[in-house]
Write a protein that holds these residues in place. Structure first.
Motif, PDB file in Angstrom:
ATOM      1  N   TYR A 102      -5.477   6.532  29.489  1.00  0.00           N
ATOM      2  CA  TYR A 102      -6.513   5.486  29.427  1.00  0.00           C
ATOM      3  C   TYR A 102      -7.498   5.778  28.295  1.00  0.00           C
ATOM      4  CZ  TYR A 102     -10.647   2.786  30.794  1.00  0.00           C
ATOM      5  OH  TYR A 102     -11.740   1.955  30.795  1.00  0.00           O
ATOM      6  N   TYR A 103      -7.990   7.008  28.240  1.00  0.00           N
ATOM      7  CA  TYR A 103      -9.002   7.339  27.237  1.00  0.00           C
ATOM      8  C   TYR A 103      -8.421   7.485  25.832  1.00  0.00           C
ATOM      9  CZ  TYR A 103     -12.798   7.826  30.567  1.00  0.00           C
ATOM     10  OH  TYR A 103     -13.765   7.567  31.502  1.00  0.00           O
ATOM     11  N   SER A 104      -7.162   7.819  25.723  1.00  0.00           N
ATOM     12  CA  SER A 104      -6.557   7.904  24.387  1.00  0.00           C
ATOM     13  C   SER A 104      -6.105   6.529  23.900  1.00  0.00           C
ATOM     14  CB  SER A 104      -5.368   8.870  24.406  1.00  0.00           C
ATOM     15  OG  SER A 104      -4.386   8.455  25.336  1.00  0.00           O
ATOM     16  N   THR A 105      -5.636   5.674  24.811  1.00  0.00           N
ATOM     17  CA  THR A 105      -5.198   4.331  24.423  1.00  0.00           C
ATOM     18  C   THR A 105      -6.375   3.463  24.004  1.00  0.00           C
ATOM     19  OG1 THR A 105      -3.323   4.463  25.961  1.00  0.00           O
ATOM     20  CG2 THR A 105      -3.954   2.270  25.177  1.00  0.00           C
ATOM     21  N   TYR A 106      -7.474   3.600  24.716  1.00  0.00           N
ATOM     22  CA  TYR A 106      -8.657   2.784  24.429  1.00  0.00           C
ATOM     23  C   TYR A 106      -9.787   3.682  23.918  1.00  0.00           C
ATOM     24  CZ  TYR A 106      -5.745  -0.176  27.283  1.00  0.00           C
ATOM     25  OH  TYR A 106      -4.672  -0.868  27.776  1.00  0.00           O
ATOM     26  N   ALA A 107      -9.444   4.485  22.950  1.00  0.00           N
ATOM     27  CA  ALA A 107     -10.413   5.424  22.374  1.00  0.00           C
ATOM     28  C   ALA A 107     -11.448   4.688  21.549  1.00  0.00           C
ATOM     29  CB  ALA A 107      -9.678   6.447  21.520  1.00  0.00           C
ATOM     30  N   LEU A 108     -12.621   5.280  21.458  1.00  0.00           N
ATOM     31  CA  LEU A 108     -13.720   4.750  20.650  1.00  0.00           C
ATOM     32  C   LEU A 108     -14.018   5.722  19.515  1.00  0.00           C
ATOM     33  CD1 LEU A 108     -16.119   3.609  23.525  1.00  0.00           C
ATOM     34  CD2 LEU A 108     -14.414   2.219  22.331  1.00  0.00           C
ATOM     35  N   GLU A 109     -14.652   5.210  18.508  1.00  0.00           N
ATOM     36  CA  GLU A 109     -15.021   6.056  17.375  1.00  0.00           C
ATOM     37  C   GLU A 109     -16.503   5.862  17.060  1.00  0.00           C
ATOM     38  OE1 GLU A 109     -14.691   8.957  14.838  1.00  0.00           O
ATOM     39  OE2 GLU A 109     -12.939   8.268  15.965  1.00  0.00           O
ATOM     40  N   PRO A 110     -17.331   6.866  17.321  1.00  0.00           N
ATOM     41  CA  PRO A 110     -16.962   8.175  17.893  1.00  0.00           C
ATOM     42  C   PRO A 110     -16.995   8.144  19.421  1.00  0.00           C
ATOM     43  CG  PRO A 110     -19.272   8.178  17.303  1.00  0.00           C
ATOM     44  CD  PRO A 110     -18.760   6.815  16.918  1.00  0.00           C
ATOM     45  N   GLU A 111     -16.349   9.113  20.034  1.00  0.00           N
ATOM     46  CA  GLU A 111     -16.393   9.274  21.477  1.00  0.00           C
ATOM     47  C   GLU A 111     -17.602  10.123  21.861  1.00  0.00           C
ATOM     48  OE1 GLU A 111     -14.953   8.043  23.943  1.00  0.00           O
ATOM     49  OE2 GLU A 111     -12.909   7.418  23.452  1.00  0.00           O
TER      50      GLU A 111
END
Length: 228
Positions: A102-111
């Motif tokens: 979930y967190y890798s598929t919908y990653a944000l920049e920056p986390e």
């Protein structure tokens, strides 16, 4: 005789009187009560202070999504039907593998917090402790060897995980949820009992808190710091 006239006491009676006085004093001293000894008072030993554990759980802070969020977004927040699409599919709990996906598929920049890495590489014990600190309900499910050691969030636990993150980082989590809603089918309980309805593939920003809440943000930062 002169002495008797002057004092009224015979000369020989003075030593006797002195002797009687000494005897009386001795008898009085011997018959007096013995000096009491100091009474010993029992003092119980001090309790042994337990050794402070190396791990200190973070204090729990009650944090929940805003009232409009709960009825409007039942699936992404209260029912993780989106994560149910990740392997292993259709399981009733959310394993660390699913959380990492979930967190890798919908990653944000920056986390803000690097949960994709945490759920991929950290031990089951540490992830379970992370859930405990955030008061997230979870079960231990079987691993590949059928040993129940994998911490997996229940739907209620997943909602409890999402709630403080949405309140702590509303702008970031709104973007993440927007990606998830656009990518995955999101179902919700319909007005008719037992009927499921498909939600629109969009999410309104105003459904989430307007600004960050320092309480949940401090909690998450403390928990993650203790985690490492």
């Amino acid at each position: 005789m002169e002495h008797l006239k002057q004092t009224g006491t015979p000369v020989d009676s003075q030593p006797e009187a002195t002797l009687l006085q000494c005897n009386y004093s001795s008898a009085r001293s011997s018959s007096s009560s013995p000096t009491p000894t100091a009474r010993k008072v029992y003092t119980p030993p001090s309790p042994v202070q337990p050794t402070k554990p190396a791990y200190s759980p973070a204090p729990a802070v009650e944090s929940y999504p805003s009232e409009p969020l709960k009825p409007q977004l039942p699936s992404p927040v209260e029912k993780p039907s989106n994560i149910a699409e990740f392997n292993p599919k259709r399981s009733i709990v959310v394993t660390p593998v699913k959380m990492a996906t979930y967190y890798s598929t919908y990653a944000l920049e920056p986390e803000v917090q690097h949960y994709a890495s945490i759920f991929k590489v950290q031990s089951n014990e540490k992830i379970s402790r992370l859930y405990q600190d955030l008061v997230c309900e979870h079960h231990l499910v079987q691993d590949a060897t059928f040993v129940p050691i994998v911490p997996a969030l229940t739907p209620v636990g997943f909602a409890r995980w999402m709630s403080p993150h949405i309140m702590a980082y509303p702008d970031q989590e709104a973007k993440r949820l927007e990606k998830a809603v656009l990518d995955l089918p999101i179902d919700a309980d319909g007005l008719t009992e037992g009927k499921v309805e498909r939600l629109p593939k969009q999410i309104s920003r105003h459904l989430l808190p307007e600004k960050e809440d320092r309480g949940p943000k401090t909690l998450i930062e403390t928990v993650v710091a203790n985690f490492f």
